[in-house]
Design a protein around this motif. Structure first.
Motif, PDB file in Angstrom:
ATOM      1  N   GLY A  97      -7.679 -17.453 -11.752  1.00  0.00           N
ATOM      2  CA  GLY A  97      -8.839 -17.551 -10.762  1.00  0.00           C
ATOM      3  C   GLY A  97      -8.528 -17.890  -9.402  1.00  0.00           C
ATOM      4  N   LYS A  98      -7.228 -17.721  -9.253  1.00  0.00           N
ATOM      5  CA  LYS A  98      -6.826 -18.260  -7.800  1.00  0.00           C
ATOM      6  C   LYS A  98      -6.132 -16.807  -7.067  1.00  0.00           C
ATOM      7  N   ILE A  99      -6.083 -16.990  -5.702  1.00  0.00           N
ATOM      8  CA  ILE A  99      -5.409 -15.873  -5.116  1.00  0.00           C
ATOM      9  C   ILE A  99      -4.353 -16.363  -4.261  1.00  0.00           C
ATOM     10  N   SER A 100      -2.922 -16.212  -4.863  1.00  0.00           N
ATOM     11  CA  SER A 100      -1.727 -16.411  -4.474  1.00  0.00           C
ATOM     12  C   SER A 100      -1.574 -15.988  -2.989  1.00  0.00           C
ATOM     13  N   ASN A 101      -0.513 -16.590  -2.077  1.00  0.00           N
ATOM     14  CA  ASN A 101      -0.354 -15.977  -0.761  1.00  0.00           C
ATOM     15  C   ASN A 101       0.292 -14.848  -0.853  1.00  0.00           C
ATOM     16  N   GLU A 102       0.964 -14.288  -1.924  1.00  0.00           N
ATOM     17  CA  GLU A 102       1.454 -12.991  -1.979  1.00  0.00           C
ATOM     18  C   GLU A 102       0.449 -12.096  -2.141  1.00  0.00           C
ATOM     19  N   MET A 103      -0.602 -12.358  -2.887  1.00  0.00           N
ATOM     20  CA  MET A 103      -1.789 -11.465  -2.979  1.00  0.00           C
ATOM     21  C   MET A 103      -2.403 -11.275  -1.695  1.00  0.00           C
ATOM     22  N   ARG A 104      -2.853 -12.554  -1.135  1.00  0.00           N
ATOM     23  CA  ARG A 104      -3.466 -12.394   0.263  1.00  0.00           C
ATOM     24  C   ARG A 104      -2.827 -11.434   1.160  1.00  0.00           C
ATOM     25  N   GLN A 105      -1.311 -11.615   1.324  1.00  0.00           N
ATOM     26  CA  GLN A 105      -0.523 -10.512   1.998  1.00  0.00           C
ATOM     27  C   GLN A 105      -0.807  -9.008   1.679  1.00  0.00           C
ATOM     28  N   GLN A 106      -0.839  -9.053   0.302  1.00  0.00           N
ATOM     29  CA  GLN A 106      -0.998  -7.545  -0.144  1.00  0.00           C
ATOM     30  C   GLN A 106      -2.370  -7.332   0.109  1.00  0.00           C
ATOM     31  N   MET A 107      -3.270  -8.044  -0.027  1.00  0.00           N
ATOM     32  CA  MET A 107      -4.824  -7.705   0.418  1.00  0.00           C
ATOM     33  C   MET A 107      -5.152  -7.071   1.834  1.00  0.00           C
ATOM     34  N   GLN A 108      -4.252  -7.803   2.817  1.00  0.00           N
ATOM     35  CA  GLN A 108      -4.368  -7.480   4.201  1.00  0.00           C
ATOM     36  C   GLN A 108      -3.617  -6.253   4.489  1.00  0.00           C
ATOM     37  N   GLU A 109      -2.500  -6.005   3.717  1.00  0.00           N
ATOM     38  CA  GLU A 109      -1.984  -4.551   3.839  1.00  0.00           C
ATOM     39  C   GLU A 109      -2.688  -3.641   3.226  1.00  0.00           C
ATOM     40  N   MET A 110      -3.440  -3.774   2.114  1.00  0.00           N
ATOM     41  CA  MET A 110      -4.376  -2.942   1.769  1.00  0.00           C
ATOM     42  C   MET A 110      -5.460  -2.546   2.525  1.00  0.00           C
ATOM     43  N   ALA A 111      -6.028  -3.490   3.361  1.00  0.00           N
ATOM     44  CA  ALA A 111      -7.169  -3.627   4.286  1.00  0.00           C
ATOM     45  C   ALA A 111      -6.768  -2.663   5.434  1.00  0.00           C
ATOM     46  N   GLY A 112      -5.530  -2.859   6.051  1.00  0.00           N
ATOM     47  CA  GLY A 112      -4.958  -1.954   6.724  1.00  0.00           C
ATOM     48  C   GLY A 112      -4.812  -0.476   6.575  1.00  0.00           C
ATOM     49  N   ASN A 113      -4.361  -0.134   5.284  1.00  0.00           N
ATOM     50  CA  ASN A 113      -4.094   0.869   4.790  1.00  0.00           C
ATOM     51  C   ASN A 113      -5.630   1.949   4.760  1.00  0.00           C
ATOM     52  N   GLU A 114      -6.771   1.151   4.314  1.00  0.00           N
ATOM     53  CA  GLU A 114      -7.996   1.762   3.953  1.00  0.00           C
ATOM     54  C   GLU A 114      -8.636   1.919   5.474  1.00  0.00           C
ATOM     55  N   ALA A 115      -8.198   0.940   6.326  1.00  0.00           N
ATOM     56  CA  ALA A 115      -8.796   1.338   7.652  1.00  0.00           C
ATOM     57  C   ALA A 115      -7.959   2.474   8.405  1.00  0.00           C
ATOM     58  N   ARG A 116      -6.751   2.782   8.171  1.00  0.00           N
ATOM     59  CA  ARG A 116      -6.122   3.843   8.677  1.00  0.00           C
ATOM     60  C   ARG A 116      -6.768   4.943   8.009  1.00  0.00           C
ATOM     61  N   MET A 117      -6.832   5.088   6.741  1.00  0.00           N
ATOM     62  CA  MET A 117      -7.427   6.194   6.070  1.00  0.00           C
ATOM     63  C   MET A 117      -8.909   6.577   6.809  1.00  0.00           C
ATOM     64  N   ALA A 118      -9.733   5.464   7.061  1.00  0.00           N
ATOM     65  CA  ALA A 118     -10.928   5.705   7.710  1.00  0.00           C
ATOM     66  C   ALA A 118     -10.739   6.681   9.038  1.00  0.00           C
ATOM     67  N   GLU A 119      -9.810   5.952   9.697  1.00  0.00           N
ATOM     68  CA  GLU A 119      -9.530   6.643  11.173  1.00  0.00           C
ATOM     69  C   GLU A 119      -9.025   7.929  11.066  1.00  0.00           C
ATOM     70  N   ASN A 120      -8.206   8.368  10.083  1.00  0.00           N
ATOM     71  CA  ASN A 120      -7.876   9.589   9.768  1.00  0.00           C
ATOM     72  C   ASN A 120      -8.856  10.455   9.490  1.00  0.00           C
ATOM     73  N   LEU A 121      -9.548  10.087   8.758  1.00  0.00           N
ATOM     74  CA  LEU A 121     -10.989  11.224   8.460  1.00  0.00           C
ATOM     75  C   LEU A 121     -11.758  11.046   9.571  1.00  0.00           C
ATOM     76  N   LYS A 122     -11.967  10.123  10.328  1.00  0.00           N
ATOM     77  CA  LYS A 122     -12.917  10.356  11.593  1.00  0.00           C
ATOM     78  C   LYS A 122     -12.053  11.443  12.667  1.00  0.00           C
ATOM     79  N   ARG A 123     -10.819  11.391  12.860  1.00  0.00           N
ATOM     80  CA  ARG A 123     -10.093  12.207  13.576  1.00  0.00           C
ATOM     81  C   ARG A 123     -10.219  13.735  12.757  1.00  0.00           C
ATOM     82  N   MET A 124     -10.189  13.903  11.469  1.00  0.00           N
ATOM     83  CA  MET A 124     -10.575  15.130  10.889  1.00  0.00           C
ATOM     84  C   MET A 124     -11.830  15.723  11.131  1.00  0.00           C
ATOM     85  N   LEU A 125     -12.728  14.552  11.042  1.00  0.00           N
ATOM     86  CA  LEU A 125     -14.125  15.291  11.486  1.00  0.00           C
ATOM     87  C   LEU A 125     -14.275  15.515  12.927  1.00  0.00           C
TER      88      LEU A 125
END
Length: 894
Positions: free
Chosen positions: A736-764
């Motif tokens: 039930g706990k989030i480790s420091n490594e998992m927090r780091q992975q979540m922040q990396e994933m957040a950046g990846n999801e945001a970049r995908m959104a920007e790519n789609l905006k440029r595509m549109l």
């Protein structure tokens, strides 16, 4: 013989007492003879005996009982025909009755109760066959079953006794006829304009099938057989076939009657037929009639929904104002809000059902090439507007209000009600926009219909002219075709009258003038006379004279079609001018408002209330600008798809800022002001792009390929992130706990999801093909932004995973939609040039479906190979990343 009477008597007896002794088993019995004799009635046993007096005794004699010959045991062996592929069947102790399939060989073995001299089999058809001896009392025979009847076996023993006649039944089973059905479309239907007709057959037989054929005849002519499949390996058979009618030279109104035929593999080659169905080539009038009927139904639903929405909006606003004055909410307030939410939910469901129906209609017309590209583009836009009415923003507002109602926290609920109010207003605005667009598009649609009727009529006439010049021309049949063209002319005249009535004398003056010219020209040309004369000449077998009238008719039709094309262009140009002016006006207004907003924002230091009035004025100005822009209904056809996304973003930013300031907060005011500035500038840029696209709407094939590749990569990247999220949630489930490594992975994933959104905006922003799927892509962008926000807040739950899976699903659907649209265009171009149209590119779409389905499976071995490769690739990357991390750790330890 058994059951006969036996008399034992003494010959020349002396007049003294005689006694008979006979033995049954071990015991002797004594009988005094009366009249020197003994009669055994119905004797059924063997015995030994002698006769004795007081003075003498006879020899011992034996009486042996014999039965009438009969069959003690019968065995049967069935050797079934080879085509049945059935194994032989053996019945060891049979009652003698025979029951088997026709052409089956029967091997019969009998065993009799006595020693026999011969055995014969007597059939009811008069045949008598001697059985083969295989022992003293055993015989055998082999014969083939051809028809039902009966038989008896005649046995003869060494005493010359014959058996009783006992009839046994022979039942010959017939091989059932095969069954054949056309299971799709399984009804009379119309042929689409690509002249490709998909069929699906189902056939079955008890033993085997062969020779599937398609039979058809055109307009009552001679039937033609088309062999589809000769060898069939299974007894249950599904078969799909695309019937290509491109070379049939069909004209609107032609009827093709078709049915399927199949045979079984028996020696008789039994044949069965399916039901007969009629395939008809519809006229362009019928196609447009269906479109008009559907459009009318959709408009009625929308108008009814709009009235309900207005009433519900008023009810909610009254309730909201009432509750704003309260400090505490009660049970009745909650019930009133629940009823409002339930009513809105019902409205949403109605609209979603209607949008789904309209989507099917668009796909149907898109796939069968029945309508022009221009009409399909407009229908696609209407479809997107319908899908946007009940959008995710409204759903979220409803969910948020439902959540706050459960908590009954006054402050939070009031805020949720405010957001729901804006969403309801947006819902109503979109309804009105869609209704206005449906209404305004009717005029252009009617002009397009008139043009396509004229083009179809001209094509029919040119085809008839060519047929008439043939030496083997059937004059009577061609005369009927000429009469059909006359009917087409009548339909065109009615359509022109209908279109003329819809023209606005002030707005459509130029088109109106051209319409008057066309009607005058048609009256002067008297095209109907040419058509009538041509028909009459052909009926009298005067083909050369008929051809003169036909050529004259073709020239007049060509002039008429040209006039209609000019009118359509003028109407489109007029509409484009109105749209262009509306866009230019909105641009100027937004530029002015952007300047005011910037000036107001620069004055902000510490007290947000000092700029609140100016900011609210900018918001009101923006709202009025949008209302004025949308008052030109056709403008939505030209607006850059991202404009709706950016205008919603700007509105939302304003609303958040106003709520924030109202709560006497000020920390994030600068951020909101930046978002508003950004939103206004993006709206202006979108309008510039819209104006530019109106002048240049073509996209490059290379760009299309690049975009598809980019979306493919996004899908794979999202799939990898979904798997990582699942893995992290499993780890969280353990402790039930989030480790420091998992927090780091979540922040990396957040950046990846945001970049995908920007790519789609440029595509549109830059790609016309993406803009045609703006509704779907905007939803993906919103989901990606929300996921990125949740991950940055270190929130990971089932809701997050559901959103991620929804993104992947929408990405795959968007790829399919874009690919399908592009494929449809290619197909149209190829169909015009050649008739051997195939479906090779559609196979590529199956991969997307397999990947999507794979998400629902847990066992890697059940995944398709393509999906397995993606997973392997992702796991390999994870492994490489883990190895690099271990190497860094080892270096650190050293």
């Amino acid at each position: 013989m058994k059951n006969n009477d036996l008399e034992i008597s003494v010959q020349n007896p002396e007049e003294i007492e005689h006694r008979l002794f006979y033995r049954l088993e071990e015991n002797w019995r004594e009988i005094k003879l009366i009249n020197y004799k003994k009669i055994f009635r119905n004797l059924d046993f063997s015995f030994n005996y002698f006769i004795e007096t007081d003075y003498a005794r006879s020899d011992t004699f034996a009486v042996e009982i014999f039965e009438i010959p009969s069959i003690r045991k019968t065995s049967l062996k069935y050797i079934f025909p080879k085509y049945t592929k059935l194994k032989s069947e053996f019945i060891n102790d049979s009652n003698g009755s025979i029951k088997a399939l026709k052409h089956t060989f029967v091997v019969m073995n009998i065993e009799a109760n006595n020693t026999l001299t011969e055995a014969k089999i007597l059939f009811s058809d008069g045949r008598v066959i001697n059985m083969d001896r295989i022992g003293k009392s055993k015989f055998e025979i082999k014969f083939k079953l051809e028809k039902s009847g009966n038989y008896s076996i005649q046995l003869t023993d060494f005493l010359g006794n014959t058996s009783e006649k006992i009839n046994k039944q022979i039942i010959v089973l017939s091989d059932e006829k095969p069954e054949i059905k056309i299971i799709y479309p399984a009804k009379d239907t119309v042929l689409t304009q690509n002249y490709l007709f998909p069929l699906k057959f189902f056939a079955n037989d008890d033993f085997g099938l062969k020779n599937l054929q398609l039979n058809y005849f055109l307009n009552g002519g001679e039937a033609t057989k088309k062999m589809l499949k000769t060898k069939i390996t299974s007894t249950n058979f599904d078969f799909e076939y695309i019937f290509d009618l491109n070379n049939f030279n069909l004209i609107p109104g032609d009827k093709l009657t078709y049915w399927a035929e199949i045979s079984d593999n028996s020696p008789e080659l039994q044949t069965s037929f399916s039901n007969r169905y009629i395939l008809r080539l519809p006229s362009i009038e019928e196609i447009y009639q269906e479109l008009e009927n559907q459009g009318k139904e959709q408009e009625e639903v929308l108008k009814e929904n709009l009235e309900k929405s207005k009433e519900l909006n008023k009810t909610f606003e009254d309730k909201r104002r009432e509750m704003m004055k309260k400090e505490e909410f009660d049970w009745d307030d909650k019930k009133d809000l629940e009823k409002i939410l339930e009513n809105q939910k019902e409205l949403n469901q109605e609209i979603e059902k209607m949008a789904e129906d309209y989507k099917e209609l668009v796909e149907k017309f898109s796939e069968n090439n029945a309508l022009s590209d221009e009409t399909l583009e407009k229908m696609e836009k209407i479809k997107e507007l319908m899908e946007e009415i009940s959008n995710d923003q409204l759903q979220e507002a409803m969910e948020k209000m439902q959540e706050q109602m459960e908590k009954m926290d006054e402050k939070s609920l009031k805020k949720a009600m405010e957001e729901f109010k804006f969403s309801m207003e947006d819902y109503q605005e979109k309804l009105e926009q869609t209704i206005d667009l449906l209404e305004s598009i009717k005029k252009e649609q009617n002009m397009q219909k008139a043009l396509e009727i004229a083009q179809e009529m001209q094509e029919m006439q040119e085809d008839l002219n060519e047929k008439s010049s043939s030496e083997n021309a059937d004059s009577e049949k061609l005369a009927k075709e000429q009469d059909k063209i006359s009917e087409k002319l009548s339909a065109l005249e009615k359509q022109l009258e209908k279109t003329d009535e819809m023209l606005d004398p002030s707005k459509d003056s130029d088109v109106k003038e051209k319409m008057d010219e066309l009607q005058e020209q048609m009256e002067k040309d008297d095209l109907d006379s040419d058509l009538s004369e041509s028909s009459e000449k052909m009926k009298n077998d005067q083909m050369k004279q008929a051809q003169k009238s036909q050529k004259s008719a073709s020239k007049k039709m060509s002039k008429m079609t040209q006039k209609l094309q000019e009118m359509q262009k003028m109407m489109s140009a007029g509409s484009s001018m109105d749209i262009g002016n509306a866009i230019q006006d909105a641009m100027k207004r937004l530029m002015y408002l952007s300047g005011l907003q910037k000036k107001s924002a620069e004055q902000y230091v510490n007290d947000p209330f000092l700029i609140l009035t100016d900011q609210f004025a900018v918001f009101e100005g923006m709202d009025l600008t949008l209302s004025k822009l949308y008052s030109t209904p056709m403008v939505v056809l030209a607006l850059h798809p991202k404009f709706i996304y950016d205008s919603n973003f700007t509105k939302k930013s304003f609303q958040k800022m106003f709520d924030y300031i109202n709560d006497a907060k000020k920390q994030k005011v600068k951020n909101y002001l930046k978002d508003i500035k950004k939103g206004l500038n993006l709206m202006i840029y979108d309008l510039i792009q819209s104006a530019s696209n109106m002048n240049n709407s073509s996209g490059s094939g290379g760009g299309m390929q690049s975009m598809m590749q980019q979306m493919q990569e996004m899908g794979e990247q999202q799939m990898a992130m979904n798997m990582l999220t699942q893995q992290m949630m499993q780890q969280m489930g353990q402790n039930g706990k989030i480790s420091n490594e998992m927090r780091q992975q979540m922040q990396e994933m957040a950046g990846n999801e945001a970049r995908m959104a920007e790519n789609l905006k440029r595509m549109l922003q830059n790609h016309p093909d993406a803009q045609k799927n703006s509704s779907a892509l905007n939803k993906i962008i919103e989901e990606l932004d929300e996921i990125s926000r949740l991950l940055r807040s270190n929130r990971m739950d089932r809701n997050l995973l559901d959103r991620q899976e929804r993104i992947l699903s929408r990405l795959l659907d968007a790829q399919k939609s874009i690919h399908k649209r592009e494929f449809s265009k290619k197909r149209k171009a190829e169909t015009a040039e050649k008739n051997d149209w195939e479906l090779p590119e559609e196979i590529k779409l199956k991969f997307d479906k397999m990947r999507k389905d794979a998400l629902l499976k847990e066992d890697f071995r059940n995944y398709p190979k393509e999906y397995q490769e993606i997973i392997k690739k992702y796991l390999r990357l994870l492994n490489e990343k883990a190895n690099k991390s271990e190497m860094r750790d080892e270096k650190g330890e050293r």
